[in-house]
Structure formats: structure tokens, C-alpha cells
Design an enzyme around this catalytic site. Structure first.
Site, PDB file in Angstrom:
ATOM      1  N   LYS A  65     -12.519   0.392 -14.619  1.00  0.00           N
ATOM      2  CA  LYS A  65     -12.953  -1.028 -13.789  1.00  0.00           C
ATOM      3  C   LYS A  65     -13.986  -2.302 -14.862  1.00  0.00           C
ATOM      4  CE  LYS A  65     -11.929  -0.258  -9.635  1.00  0.00           C
ATOM      5  NZ  LYS A  65     -11.165  -1.052  -8.621  1.00  0.00           N
ATOM      6  N   TYR A 120     -13.118   6.306 -13.428  1.00  0.00           N
ATOM      7  CA  TYR A 120     -13.495   4.633 -12.665  1.00  0.00           C
ATOM      8  C   TYR A 120     -14.334   3.611 -13.602  1.00  0.00           C
ATOM      9  CZ  TYR A 120     -14.723   2.098  -8.304  1.00  0.00           C
ATOM     10  OH  TYR A 120     -14.818   1.684  -7.466  1.00  0.00           O
ATOM     11  N   THR A 175     -17.318   1.739   3.282  1.00  0.00           N
ATOM     12  CA  THR A 175     -15.610   1.182   3.433  1.00  0.00           C
ATOM     13  C   THR A 175     -14.876   3.369   3.524  1.00  0.00           C
ATOM     14  OG1 THR A 175     -15.059   1.952   1.352  1.00  0.00           O
ATOM     15  CG2 THR A 175     -15.020  -0.727   2.213  1.00  0.00           C
ATOM     16  N   ASP A 205       1.022  -1.101  -0.381  1.00  0.00           N
ATOM     17  CA  ASP A 205       0.315  -0.075  -0.054  1.00  0.00           C
ATOM     18  C   ASP A 205       0.872   1.552   0.054  1.00  0.00           C
ATOM     19  OD1 ASP A 205      -2.568   1.792   0.386  1.00  0.00           O
ATOM     20  OD2 ASP A 205      -3.515   0.188   1.293  1.00  0.00           O
ATOM     21  N   ASP A 209       3.863   2.236  -4.856  1.00  0.00           N
ATOM     22  CA  ASP A 209       2.789   2.887  -5.270  1.00  0.00           C
ATOM     23  C   ASP A 209       1.992   1.662  -6.677  1.00  0.00           C
ATOM     24  OD1 ASP A 209       1.169   4.067  -7.583  1.00  0.00           O
ATOM     25  OD2 ASP A 209       2.142   6.214  -6.817  1.00  0.00           O
ATOM     26  N   VAL A 210       1.026   1.330  -6.397  1.00  0.00           N
ATOM     27  CA  VAL A 210       1.531   0.294  -8.148  1.00  0.00           C
ATOM     28  C   VAL A 210       1.300   0.773  -9.057  1.00  0.00           C
ATOM     29  CG1 VAL A 210      -0.226  -1.079  -6.447  1.00  0.00           C
ATOM     30  CG2 VAL A 210      -1.627   0.128  -7.207  1.00  0.00           C
TER      31      VAL A 210
END
Ligand SMILES: NC(=O)c1ccc[n+]([C@@H]2O[C@H](COP(=O)([O-])OP(=O)(O)OC[C@H]3O[C@@H](n4cnc5c(N)ncnc54)[C@H](O)[C@@H]3O)[C@@H](O)[C@H]2O)c1
Length: 249
Positions: free
Chosen positions: A160, A156, A191, A38, A64-65
Site C-alpha cells: 500500500k 500489505y 467490508t 474481478d 486476475d489483475v
């Protein structure tokens, strides 16, 4: 007592919060060694406490992915600490609400980089070890919004939907080596990511749900466990939709 993931190692991106943390905790309880990846320099205290309470073996790497070099370094570090991951859960995500005319190129690129490029980089880094093991589970967090779309969420939803396409194509490529690839497509889940949305937006979403409530992280984590468990071995290229009935596919 036999646990469903005894002997497995899992790597979970975005595992310091929300859905990722719930998956990390459940997987640790089920016997997996868990590597969390993360942004924060260290695992936040509350998340660390939750993982410690499982009594399981876990490790953290800051990364950072969307950064290819950082992903190589972090996945190598975690493999050194826990052994190579047979399960990868790509859960890192961000959310921004803005009409398309207000989306600048930086926001567009960031949304695709975190969700799509991050999924690509982390999966690619983990695949060689999975092929060596002849077993692997790739579990990617998409969203019901990749199916249905939503106003103010063009980047987004595009990201996705991209994750769904990525996963289906990957499922063909890796199946001969005993590796499955599936997406989880949650509806609105309680969340920090959803809590950051304007209250009226959340209220409007909930009012459209046949089940009339937000989902819980435990309800998503249970589906991730199914995909990682022996009972889930025949799912590949699948989309599991835990969404309170918002989209019925
Ligand atoms: N919460 C929902 O209602 C919902 C619904 C559908 C899909 N999802 C997806 O589930 C995933 C988890 O969402 P959540 O609600 O638990 O969010 P969250 O904000 O609680 O957790 C997301 C985590 O990802 C991390 N992260 C963000 N960018 C990163 C990066 N570049 N590199 C590494 N880590 C990064 C964050 O630091 C955070 O810990 C996301 O992919 C999200 O899009 C969530």
C-alpha cells in the site's frame, strides 16, 4: 437532471465486492458506464442486482489483475463493450495477517502482485485512451496502513505504501495530458475483507479510532466520486484519508 459522470466510462478492479462495488454502483448512478473487472468467472448475483438497480450501463470481465495477458484481454473487452475508460479505479485487494517470520515468498509476491503490479498493469493498459481523450482520472486504493503500518501486515503495508509512491510519480507524468492520479487511504471499512479478520483484531482497531466505529463503503465511494467529478479536478498526487481519525495527516 445533470449527473456528475454523464458521458464518462469507468473501469473498476475488484468491483464485485465491498468498496469497489460501492464505487461501481455510485458511478453508475451518476451516469458513468461502468466496467467491472474481478476474479470470479461472472459477476456475483447480488452485485449484479445492485448494479442493475442503478438503471445504468455496465459490463463485467473476469481477470486476475496481476496477469498481464489477462489484463490486456479484459480491458480490451470492456473498452469494446463500453468505450474506452477515462476513469480507472484500482481497487482489487487481498489481506493476510501473519508475522514477518511466517511470510513465505509466495505470499509476499502475491501481495505485491495483486496490489502493486495489478495497479501498474491496469493503469498502463488504460493510459493510451486517456491521453487520446486529453482527460483521465486514476484513483488507486491504498490504505491508511501504508502510512502508519500495522503488526502482522508487513507485505500489505509495503504494497500500500508502494501504491502511494506509484500514484505520486504517475501524477507528474500524466498531468500534461489532463489526467490526474490520486490515492484513497481508507481506515477500517465494514467490508468482507475486514469481516475476514479475527474479531479481536477488528475490535482492537475500532477501539483506537476517535470516531469509534468502522467506516462504510459509501463513505469511501463518495471520495472516489469527488476525484472523478469536475469539482475534484484540482486534486492530483493527493492522498485522501477517510479513516475515522486513525491517522491525522
Ligand atoms: N476494507 C477496508 O477496511 C480497507 C481499508 C483500506 C484499504 N482497503 C483497500 O480497498 C480495496 C477494496 O477492499 P474491500 O475491503 O472492498 O475488499 P473486498 O474483499 O470486499 O473486495 C476486494 C475485491 O478484489 C477482488 N480481487 C482480489 N484479488 C484480485 C485479483 N488478483 N484480480 C482481480 N480482482 C481481485 C476480490 O475478488 C474482491 O471482489 C482493497 O485494495 C483494500 O486493500 C480496504
Amino acid at each position: 437532471m445533470t449527473r456528475k459522470l454523464d458521458g464518462r466510462t469507468a473501469l473498476i478492479t475488484g468491483g464485485a465486492s465491498g468498496i469497489g462495488l460501492a464505487i461501481a454502483t455510485l458511478f453508475a448512478r451518476e451516469g458513468a458506464k461502468v466496467g467491472v473487472l474481478d476474479l470470479a468467472p461472472n459477476m456475483p448475483d447480488t452485485a449484479a442486482s445492485e448494479l442493475n438497480a442503478t438503471g445504468g450501463h455496465w459490463a463485467y470481465a473476469s481477470c486476475d489483475v496481476s496477469d498481464a495477458e489477462a489484463v490486456t484481454e479484459a480491458t480490451t473487452t470492456l473498452a469494446g463493450a463500453l468505450g474506452p475508460a477515462g476513469i480507472v479505479v484500482n481497487c482489487a485487494g487481498i489481506d493476510v495477517i501473519a508475522p514477518l517470520e511466517e511470510v513465505d515468498l509466495a505470499l509476499w509476491n502475491r501481495m505485491l502482485a495483486v496490489h502493486l503490479t495489478g495497479t501498474f498493469l491496469v493503469t498502463q493498459a488504460c493510459l493510451p485512451a486517456m491521453r487520446d481523450m486529453g482527460w483521465g482520472r486514476v484513483i488507486n486504493l491504498s490504505s491508511q496502513l501504508g502510512h502508519r503500518g500495522a503488526p502482522g501486515m508487513v507485505p500489505y503495508c509495503a504494497a500500500k505504501a508502494g501504491v502511494m509512491g506509484f500514484t505520486k510519480a504517475l501524477a507528474y507524468e500524466v498531468a500534461p495530458d489532463g489526467i490526474t492520479a490520486n490515492t484513497l487511504n481508507p481506515g477500517p471499512i465494514d467490508t468482507p475483507l475486514v469481516a475476514s479478520l479475527p474479531q479481536e483484531v477488528v475490535g482492537a482497531i475500532v477501539s483506537e479510532l476517535p470516531l469509534g466505529r468502522l467506516g462504510t463503503v459509501a463513505e469511501v465511494a463518495g471520495s472516489a466520486l469527488l476525484l472523478a467529478s469536475p469539482e475534484g479536478a484540482f486534486y492530483t498526487g493527493a492522498s485522501l484519508n477517510m479513516n475515522g481519525g486513525h491517522v491525522m495527516l
